[in-house]
Design a protein around this motif. Structure first.
Motif, mmCIF file in Angstrom:
data_model
loop_
_atom_site.group_PDB
_atom_site.id
_atom_site.type_symbol
_atom_site.label_atom_id
_atom_site.label_comp_id
_atom_site.label_asym_id
_atom_site.label_seq_id
_atom_site.Cartn_x
_atom_site.Cartn_y
_atom_site.Cartn_z
ATOM 1 N N ASN A 63 -26.843 -72.024 0.100
ATOM 2 C CA ASN A 63 -27.676 -72.862 0.947
ATOM 3 C C ASN A 63 -27.000 -74.212 1.163
ATOM 4 O O ASN A 63 -25.901 -74.450 0.666
ATOM 5 N N VAL A 64 -27.670 -75.094 1.885
ATOM 6 C CA VAL A 64 -27.031 -76.344 2.315
ATOM 7 C C VAL A 64 -26.393 -77.093 1.153
ATOM 8 O O VAL A 64 -25.242 -77.537 1.232
ATOM 9 N N ALA A 65 -27.118 -77.241 0.054
ATOM 10 C CA ALA A 65 -26.621 -78.025 -1.079
ATOM 11 C C ALA A 65 -25.409 -77.406 -1.756
ATOM 12 O O ALA A 65 -24.707 -78.081 -2.521
ATOM 13 N N ASP A 66 -25.127 -76.132 -1.466
ATOM 14 C CA ASP A 66 -23.986 -75.447 -2.080
ATOM 15 C C ASP A 66 -22.687 -75.633 -1.300
ATOM 16 O O ASP A 66 -21.619 -75.273 -1.788
ATOM 17 N N PHE A 67 -22.778 -76.189 -0.092
ATOM 18 C CA PHE A 67 -21.608 -76.301 0.781
ATOM 19 C C PHE A 67 -20.817 -77.578 0.527
ATOM 20 O O PHE A 67 -21.397 -78.653 0.303
ATOM 21 N N LEU A 68 -19.509 -77.427 0.605
ATOM 22 C CA LEU A 68 -18.588 -78.560 0.635
ATOM 23 C C LEU A 68 -17.937 -78.569 2.011
ATOM 24 O O LEU A 68 -17.494 -77.536 2.506
ATOM 25 N N ILE A 69 -17.893 -79.742 2.628
ATOM 26 C CA ILE A 69 -17.347 -79.891 3.976
ATOM 27 C C ILE A 69 -16.035 -80.647 3.904
ATOM 28 O O ILE A 69 -15.914 -81.640 3.187
ATOM 29 N N LEU A 70 -15.045 -80.148 4.646
ATOM 30 C CA LEU A 70 -13.774 -80.854 4.796
ATOM 31 C C LEU A 70 -13.770 -81.562 6.146
ATOM 32 O O LEU A 70 -14.052 -80.942 7.178
ATOM 33 N N GLU A 71 -13.454 -82.851 6.128
ATOM 34 C CA GLU A 71 -13.359 -83.639 7.349
ATOM 35 C C GLU A 71 -11.917 -84.057 7.585
ATOM 36 O O GLU A 71 -11.192 -84.394 6.645
ATOM 37 N N ALA A 72 -11.494 -84.009 8.840
ATOM 38 C CA ALA A 72 -10.194 -84.517 9.263
ATOM 39 C C ALA A 72 -10.444 -85.631 10.267
ATOM 40 O O ALA A 72 -11.119 -85.417 11.276
ATOM 41 N N VAL A 77 -14.273 -80.098 9.928
ATOM 42 C CA VAL A 77 -13.426 -79.030 10.470
ATOM 43 C C VAL A 77 -13.519 -77.737 9.672
ATOM 44 O O VAL A 77 -13.082 -76.679 10.148
ATOM 45 N N ALA A 78 -14.072 -77.795 8.468
ATOM 46 C CA ALA A 78 -14.131 -76.606 7.620
ATOM 47 C C ALA A 78 -15.228 -76.785 6.579
ATOM 48 O O ALA A 78 -15.639 -77.908 6.278
ATOM 49 N N ALA A 79 -15.672 -75.665 6.034
ATOM 50 C CA ALA A 79 -16.683 -75.721 4.970
ATOM 51 C C ALA A 79 -16.679 -74.406 4.213
ATOM 52 O O ALA A 79 -16.208 -73.373 4.706
ATOM 53 N N ALA A 80 -17.226 -74.450 3.008
ATOM 54 C CA ALA A 80 -17.387 -73.262 2.177
ATOM 55 C C ALA A 80 -18.488 -73.546 1.170
ATOM 56 O O ALA A 80 -18.739 -74.709 0.817
ATOM 57 N N ALA A 81 -19.137 -72.490 0.706
ATOM 58 C CA ALA A 81 -20.211 -72.627 -0.269
ATOM 59 C C ALA A 81 -19.771 -72.074 -1.614
ATOM 60 O O ALA A 81 -19.064 -71.071 -1.682
ATOM 61 N N GLY A 82 -20.209 -72.726 -2.687
ATOM 62 C CA GLY A 82 -20.028 -72.224 -4.042
ATOM 63 C C GLY A 82 -21.388 -72.181 -4.717
ATOM 64 O O GLY A 82 -22.065 -73.198 -4.785
ATOM 65 N N TYR A 83 -21.801 -71.008 -5.195
ATOM 66 C CA TYR A 83 -23.168 -70.890 -5.711
ATOM 67 C C TYR A 83 -23.216 -69.975 -6.938
ATOM 68 O O TYR A 83 -22.313 -69.158 -7.166
ATOM 69 N N VAL A 84 -24.268 -70.134 -7.699
ATOM 70 C CA VAL A 84 -24.523 -69.265 -8.849
ATOM 71 C C VAL A 84 -25.307 -68.052 -8.345
ATOM 72 O O VAL A 84 -26.379 -68.215 -7.749
ATOM 73 N N PRO A 85 -24.793 -66.835 -8.536
ATOM 74 C CA PRO A 85 -25.482 -65.660 -8.001
ATOM 75 C C PRO A 85 -26.819 -65.420 -8.694
ATOM 76 O O PRO A 85 -26.971 -65.659 -9.893
ATOM 77 N N LEU A 159 -10.538 -75.183 -0.262
ATOM 78 C CA LEU A 159 -10.781 -74.315 -1.411
ATOM 79 C C LEU A 159 -10.380 -74.977 -2.722
ATOM 80 O O LEU A 159 -11.080 -74.834 -3.734
ATOM 81 N N ARG A 160 -9.270 -75.696 -2.716
ATOM 82 C CA ARG A 160 -8.875 -76.396 -3.947
ATOM 83 C C ARG A 160 -9.919 -77.429 -4.333
ATOM 84 O O ARG A 160 -10.245 -77.593 -5.524
ATOM 85 N N ALA A 161 -10.484 -78.135 -3.352
ATOM 86 C CA ALA A 161 -11.527 -79.124 -3.634
ATOM 87 C C ALA A 161 -12.790 -78.427 -4.142
ATOM 88 O O ALA A 161 -13.456 -78.924 -5.066
ATOM 89 N N LEU A 162 -13.116 -77.276 -3.568
ATOM 90 C CA LEU A 162 -14.303 -76.545 -4.011
ATOM 91 C C LEU A 162 -14.122 -76.008 -5.426
ATOM 92 O O LEU A 162 -15.064 -76.021 -6.232
#
Length: 224
Positions: A63-72, A77-85, A159-162
């Motif tokens: 969900n929204v709080a799980d996403f990390l956004i990359l800005e240029a 410009v990019a995003a990905a989520a990391g969450y506990v299943p 991905l490295r930041a996430l």
């Protein structure tokens, strides 16, 4: 001139951008979003549905709080989520929130019922399918770079930041799943240390679900 990059946590103001990211992440390698099949006849696009899903906190896959956004240059410009299943439902949608999605989209009862029935048929009526069973304590999902920003290494930076975010949360093992044939994603994940550990081939899906599907491969990376 070098490009200034920074990462930040997503907020509700980012939902339209995150919906586009989730849509882009769903396309490779078939160039098709699976939500489109389930939405047939509802008058709702995949992007509209994903945005409603995010607004109602209805995703099992971030969900929204799980996403990390990359800005240029201060533009996302990019995003990905990391969450506990979760332990009760491994499929993408929290069905307990389907009424809220229908309200957000102003669906009729007929649209809601049709979507629900298609969704259950698509996943075989099993909310804990074997191929989606998580073997990692933390899952990365919905990874995408906007098409106009690709080819510049932004995916690896994100991905490295996430992964650092996962380490800061004291997770031990990160998992990620790739559709077979999505070689760009596979090479990106392997380049930062992910290793494949389980593959479900096309035959599995034709035999278990009676569908033509390239299959999936799960990758893992130890964090701490």
């Amino acid at each position: 001139m070098s490009t200034t990059l920074n990462t930040r946590k997503a907020t509700t103001a980012d939902i339209p951008f995150l919906a586009r990211i989730e849509y882009e992440a769903s396309l490779p390698p078939l160039n098709h979003c699976f939500w489109e099949d389930l939405l047939d006849g509802t008058g709702t696009t995949a992007l509209q549905f994903i945005e409603a899903e995010l607004r109602t906190d209805a995703s099992n896959w971030g969900n929204v709080a799980d996403f990390l956004i990359l800005e240029a240059q201060d533009k996302p410009v990019a995003a990905a989520a990391g969450y506990v299943p979760g332990t009760e439902d491994y499929c993408p949608l929290r069905l307990s929130r389907l009424e809220a999605i229908a309200h957000e989209l102003k669906w009729s009862r007929e649209n809601l019922t049709a979507f629900h029935d298609r969704y259950m048929a698509f996943w075989g009526g099993d909310l804990r399918p074997v191929f989606l069973t998580p073997q990692a304590t933390w899952i990365i999902e919905n990874v995408a770079v906007l098409p106009e920003a690709r080819g510049r290494g932004f995916g690896k930076v994100l991905l490295r930041a996430l992964l650092e975010e996962g380490r800061s949360q004291q997770h031990d093992f990160a998992g990620i799943m790739v559709l077979n044939g999505n070689d760009v994603a596979r090479h990106t994940y392997e380049s930062i240390g992910f290793k494949p550990y389980q593959t479900f081939h096309a035959d599995y899906f034709s035999e278990q679900f009676n569908i033509e599907f390239p299959g999936v491969t799960k990758f893992g990376l130890r964090l701490n």
